[in-house]
Design a protein around this motif. Structure first.
Motif, PDB file in Angstrom:
ATOM      1  N   PHE A  11       0.825  -1.207   0.000  1.00  0.00           N
ATOM      2  CA  PHE A  11       0.000   0.000   0.000  1.00  0.00           C
ATOM      3  C   PHE A  11       0.856   1.253   0.000  1.00  0.00           C
ATOM      4  O   PHE A  11       1.898   1.327   0.657  1.00  0.00           O
ATOM      5  CB  PHE A  11      -0.925   0.020   1.226  1.00  0.00           C
ATOM      6  CG  PHE A  11      -1.909   1.156   1.199  1.00  0.00           C
ATOM      7  CD1 PHE A  11      -2.993   1.139   0.328  1.00  0.00           C
ATOM      8  CD2 PHE A  11      -1.723   2.258   2.023  1.00  0.00           C
ATOM      9  CE1 PHE A  11      -3.892   2.204   0.288  1.00  0.00           C
ATOM     10  CE2 PHE A  11      -2.613   3.328   1.990  1.00  0.00           C
ATOM     11  CZ  PHE A  11      -3.705   3.291   1.118  1.00  0.00           C
ATOM     12  N   TYR A  13       0.111   5.622   0.113  1.00  0.00           N
ATOM     13  CA  TYR A  13      -0.896   6.674   0.213  1.00  0.00           C
ATOM     14  C   TYR A  13      -0.832   7.604  -0.994  1.00  0.00           C
ATOM     15  O   TYR A  13      -1.840   8.119  -1.438  1.00  0.00           O
ATOM     16  CB  TYR A  13      -0.674   7.505   1.492  1.00  0.00           C
ATOM     17  CG  TYR A  13      -1.085   6.784   2.759  1.00  0.00           C
ATOM     18  CD1 TYR A  13      -2.395   6.845   3.220  1.00  0.00           C
ATOM     19  CD2 TYR A  13      -0.149   6.058   3.498  1.00  0.00           C
ATOM     20  CE1 TYR A  13      -2.770   6.195   4.388  1.00  0.00           C
ATOM     21  CE2 TYR A  13      -0.518   5.408   4.675  1.00  0.00           C
ATOM     22  CZ  TYR A  13      -1.827   5.481   5.100  1.00  0.00           C
ATOM     23  OH  TYR A  13      -2.198   4.844   6.260  1.00  0.00           O
ATOM     24  N   GLY A  15       1.144   7.004  -3.969  1.00  0.00           N
ATOM     25  CA  GLY A  15       1.567   6.410  -5.235  1.00  0.00           C
ATOM     26  C   GLY A  15       3.083   6.446  -5.446  1.00  0.00           C
ATOM     27  O   GLY A  15       3.571   5.918  -6.444  1.00  0.00           O
ATOM     28  N   ARG A  52     -11.259  -0.677   6.074  1.00  0.00           N
ATOM     29  CA  ARG A  52     -11.595  -0.128   4.747  1.00  0.00           C
ATOM     30  C   ARG A  52     -11.721   1.390   4.733  1.00  0.00           C
ATOM     31  O   ARG A  52     -12.590   1.932   4.055  1.00  0.00           O
ATOM     32  CB  ARG A  52     -12.850  -0.797   4.172  1.00  0.00           C
ATOM     33  CG  ARG A  52     -12.595  -2.251   3.794  1.00  0.00           C
ATOM     34  CD  ARG A  52     -13.697  -2.859   2.950  1.00  0.00           C
ATOM     35  NE  ARG A  52     -13.791  -2.210   1.635  1.00  0.00           N
ATOM     36  CZ  ARG A  52     -14.787  -2.452   0.768  1.00  0.00           C
ATOM     37  NH1 ARG A  52     -15.737  -3.313   1.075  1.00  0.00           N
ATOM     38  NH2 ARG A  52     -14.813  -1.846  -0.387  1.00  0.00           N
ATOM     39  N   TYR A  54      -9.286   2.792   3.515  1.00  0.00           N
ATOM     40  CA  TYR A  54      -8.685   2.774   2.175  1.00  0.00           C
ATOM     41  C   TYR A  54      -8.851   1.369   1.635  1.00  0.00           C
ATOM     42  O   TYR A  54      -8.870   0.420   2.397  1.00  0.00           O
ATOM     43  CB  TYR A  54      -7.190   3.100   2.228  1.00  0.00           C
ATOM     44  CG  TYR A  54      -6.873   4.435   2.844  1.00  0.00           C
ATOM     45  CD1 TYR A  54      -6.823   5.587   2.066  1.00  0.00           C
ATOM     46  CD2 TYR A  54      -6.612   4.545   4.210  1.00  0.00           C
ATOM     47  CE1 TYR A  54      -6.543   6.820   2.631  1.00  0.00           C
ATOM     48  CE2 TYR A  54      -6.333   5.782   4.788  1.00  0.00           C
ATOM     49  CZ  TYR A  54      -6.298   6.906   3.991  1.00  0.00           C
ATOM     50  OH  TYR A  54      -6.021   8.121   4.547  1.00  0.00           O
ATOM     51  N   ASP A  55      -8.943   1.260   0.300  1.00  0.00           N
ATOM     52  CA  ASP A  55      -9.027  -0.059  -0.314  1.00  0.00           C
ATOM     53  C   ASP A  55      -7.742  -0.366  -1.063  1.00  0.00           C
ATOM     54  O   ASP A  55      -7.095   0.536  -1.600  1.00  0.00           O
ATOM     55  CB  ASP A  55     -10.206  -0.125  -1.289  1.00  0.00           C
ATOM     56  CG  ASP A  55     -11.468  -0.658  -0.617  1.00  0.00           C
ATOM     57  OD1 ASP A  55     -11.337  -1.498   0.305  1.00  0.00           O
ATOM     58  OD2 ASP A  55     -12.569  -0.232  -1.007  1.00  0.00           O
ATOM     59  N   LEU A  56      -7.385  -1.634  -1.094  1.00  0.00           N
ATOM     60  CA  LEU A  56      -6.210  -2.058  -1.843  1.00  0.00           C
ATOM     61  C   LEU A  56      -6.508  -1.990  -3.335  1.00  0.00           C
ATOM     62  O   LEU A  56      -7.620  -2.306  -3.767  1.00  0.00           O
ATOM     63  CB  LEU A  56      -5.846  -3.503  -1.486  1.00  0.00           C
ATOM     64  CG  LEU A  56      -5.351  -3.732  -0.062  1.00  0.00           C
ATOM     65  CD1 LEU A  56      -5.111  -5.222   0.163  1.00  0.00           C
ATOM     66  CD2 LEU A  56      -4.072  -2.940   0.179  1.00  0.00           C
ATOM     67  N   ALA A  57      -5.505  -1.596  -4.108  1.00  0.00           N
ATOM     68  CA  ALA A  57      -5.648  -1.611  -5.561  1.00  0.00           C
ATOM     69  C   ALA A  57      -5.539  -3.060  -6.045  1.00  0.00           C
ATOM     70  O   ALA A  57      -4.991  -3.911  -5.330  1.00  0.00           O
ATOM     71  CB  ALA A  57      -4.559  -0.753  -6.188  1.00  0.00           C
ATOM     72  N   GLU A  58      -6.063  -3.314  -7.240  1.00  0.00           N
ATOM     73  CA  GLU A  58      -5.952  -4.647  -7.834  1.00  0.00           C
ATOM     74  C   GLU A  58      -4.477  -5.050  -7.910  1.00  0.00           C
ATOM     75  O   GLU A  58      -3.624  -4.225  -8.225  1.00  0.00           O
ATOM     76  CB  GLU A  58      -6.551  -4.665  -9.248  1.00  0.00           C
ATOM     77  CG  GLU A  58      -8.062  -4.864  -9.287  1.00  0.00           C
ATOM     78  CD  GLU A  58      -8.553  -6.057  -8.468  1.00  0.00           C
ATOM     79  OE1 GLU A  58      -7.966  -7.151  -8.591  1.00  0.00           O
ATOM     80  OE2 GLU A  58      -9.510  -5.880  -7.689  1.00  0.00           O
ATOM     81  N   GLN A  60      -2.503  -5.673  -5.527  1.00  0.00           N
ATOM     82  CA  GLN A  60      -1.674  -5.222  -4.397  1.00  0.00           C
ATOM     83  C   GLN A  60      -1.933  -6.053  -3.143  1.00  0.00           C
ATOM     84  O   GLN A  60      -1.732  -5.587  -2.033  1.00  0.00           O
ATOM     85  CB  GLN A  60      -1.912  -3.735  -4.132  1.00  0.00           C
ATOM     86  CG  GLN A  60      -1.520  -2.836  -5.291  1.00  0.00           C
ATOM     87  CD  GLN A  60      -0.051  -3.007  -5.671  1.00  0.00           C
ATOM     88  OE1 GLN A  60       0.838  -2.799  -4.857  1.00  0.00           O
ATOM     89  NE2 GLN A  60       0.208  -3.422  -6.906  1.00  0.00           N
ATOM     90  N   ARG A  62      -4.340  -9.044  -0.816  1.00  0.00           N
ATOM     91  CA  ARG A  62      -5.726  -9.221  -0.376  1.00  0.00           C
ATOM     92  C   ARG A  62      -5.791  -9.221   1.144  1.00  0.00           C
ATOM     93  O   ARG A  62      -4.848  -9.628   1.821  1.00  0.00           O
ATOM     94  CB  ARG A  62      -6.266 -10.576  -0.863  1.00  0.00           C
ATOM     95  CG  ARG A  62      -6.370 -10.699  -2.368  1.00  0.00           C
ATOM     96  CD  ARG A  62      -6.936 -12.052  -2.739  1.00  0.00           C
ATOM     97  NE  ARG A  62      -6.222 -13.134  -2.046  1.00  0.00           N
ATOM     98  CZ  ARG A  62      -6.704 -14.351  -1.872  1.00  0.00           C
ATOM     99  NH1 ARG A  62      -7.915 -14.663  -2.307  1.00  0.00           N
ATOM    100  NH2 ARG A  62      -5.991 -15.277  -1.257  1.00  0.00           N
ATOM    101  N   ARG A  71     -13.242  -6.756   0.337  1.00  0.00           N
ATOM    102  CA  ARG A  71     -13.893  -5.925  -0.692  1.00  0.00           C
ATOM    103  C   ARG A  71     -15.214  -6.539  -1.152  1.00  0.00           C
ATOM    104  O   ARG A  71     -16.029  -5.881  -1.775  1.00  0.00           O
ATOM    105  CB  ARG A  71     -12.956  -5.724  -1.884  1.00  0.00           C
ATOM    106  CG  ARG A  71     -11.812  -4.766  -1.546  1.00  0.00           C
ATOM    107  CD  ARG A  71     -10.744  -4.759  -2.615  1.00  0.00           C
ATOM    108  NE  ARG A  71     -10.055  -6.050  -2.696  1.00  0.00           N
ATOM    109  CZ  ARG A  71      -8.878  -6.220  -3.276  1.00  0.00           C
ATOM    110  NH1 ARG A  71      -8.256  -5.205  -3.840  1.00  0.00           N
ATOM    111  NH2 ARG A  71      -8.318  -7.411  -3.295  1.00  0.00           N
TER     112      ARG A  71
END
Ligand code: ADP
Ligand code: ADP
Length: 231
Positions: A11, A13, A15, A52, A54-58, A60, A62, A71
């Motif tokens: 993760f 925050y 990028g 949640r 924040y959500d994890l990006a695809e 990245q 589970r 999710r």
């Protein structure tokens, strides 16, 4: 239910910088995991992702509850399954009893009293947190920080969730307060899966697993005995 799993979680925050880097661990049902590590090592990020915020990006990693990706769980059932005891609890300007029962429609006075008792707050059940009774317009004794935290613990006891997220206060409390909080925490944690940002030695020493975070990675892990023996 109540098993938690972080599976290769990454993760950022912004990028660019890394907050978590390949974090994997399991909290078996009913067990306690303590997160320790320097400020900025990623402890709060783990709790925020689990709740949640924040959500994890695809791709990245589970986060799973009982094998299910969070999710794919509704926000409502996630919040029902998780109890949060934050570092500083904000209480409403009403009695301790009302604060414990707030929003828990249909809770019996007896259940509220039992929860208060487990958190050693039953003697203060009609106290207003800031000491000002707005109903009768009287000034009384306000609650200490430790007592406010025990109200939050009693509130979570009444909620009775299978999973707990705890953020222990860093501030030094006097010893008697500290003992009462420890007792209340023990009553809360027993039988539930818990993930704690741990500052108390008692929490760390009694955890089933300690994860030592460093720069967003798990640098070391084990029981208190394991980690002390390795030094
Ligand atoms: P800890 O809880 O162990 O002190 P955090 O999980 O808060 O650590 O922070 C991990 C990293 O993420 C740090 O580098 C921190 O600066 C960064 N970070 C934390 N929160 C934010 C945020 N809201 N925005 C940007 N960066 C953040
Ligand atoms: P509810 O009482 O509605 O079931 P919870 O007991 O789960 O809600 O959470 C209590 C409060 O703590 C909520 O207002 C929630 O927004 C807040 N909260 C949730 N996660 C965190 C967190 N990581 N840090 C601080 N506060 C949080």
């Amino acid at each position: 239910n109540g098993e938690i799993e972080f599976d290769n979680v990454n993760f950022s925050y912004d990028g660019r910088t890394t907050a978590l880097n390949g974090v994997s661990f399991k909290v078996p049902k009913g067990s306690s995991v303590a997160l320790v590590g320097e400020s900025g090592s990623g402890k709060s990020t783990i709790l925020r992702l689990f709740y949640r915020f924040y959500d994890l990006a695809e791709g990245q990693g589970r986060i799973l509850i009982d094998g299910q990706d969070i999710r794919d769980v509704t926000q409502k059932s996630l919040r029902q399954a998780i109890g949060v005891v934050p570092q500083d609890s904000v209480l409403f300007n009403t009695t301790v009893a009302d604060n414990i029962g707030y929003g828990r429609f249909g809770s019996e006075p007896q259940e509220i009293e039992d929860a208060a008792r487990s958190a050693q707050m039953h003697d203060r059940i009609m106290t207003f947190p800031e000491g000002y009774n707005t109903i009768v317009g009287e000034r009384g004794v306000r609650l200490s920080g430790g007592e406010k935290q025990r109200v939050a613990i009693a509130r979570t006891l009444l909620k009775n969730p299978p999973i707990l997220l705890l953020d222990e206060a860093t501030s030094a409390l006097d010893t008697s307060t500290e003992k009462d909080i420890q007792k209340a925490l023990q009553n809360l944690v027993v039988g539930r899966s818990s993930l704690s940002i741990a500052h108390r030695l008692s929490t760390i020493a009694s955890a089933d697993l300690i994860l030592v975070l460093k720069d967003g990675q798990i640098a070391e892990q084990g029981t208190f005995r394991d980690l002390v023996a390795n030094k």
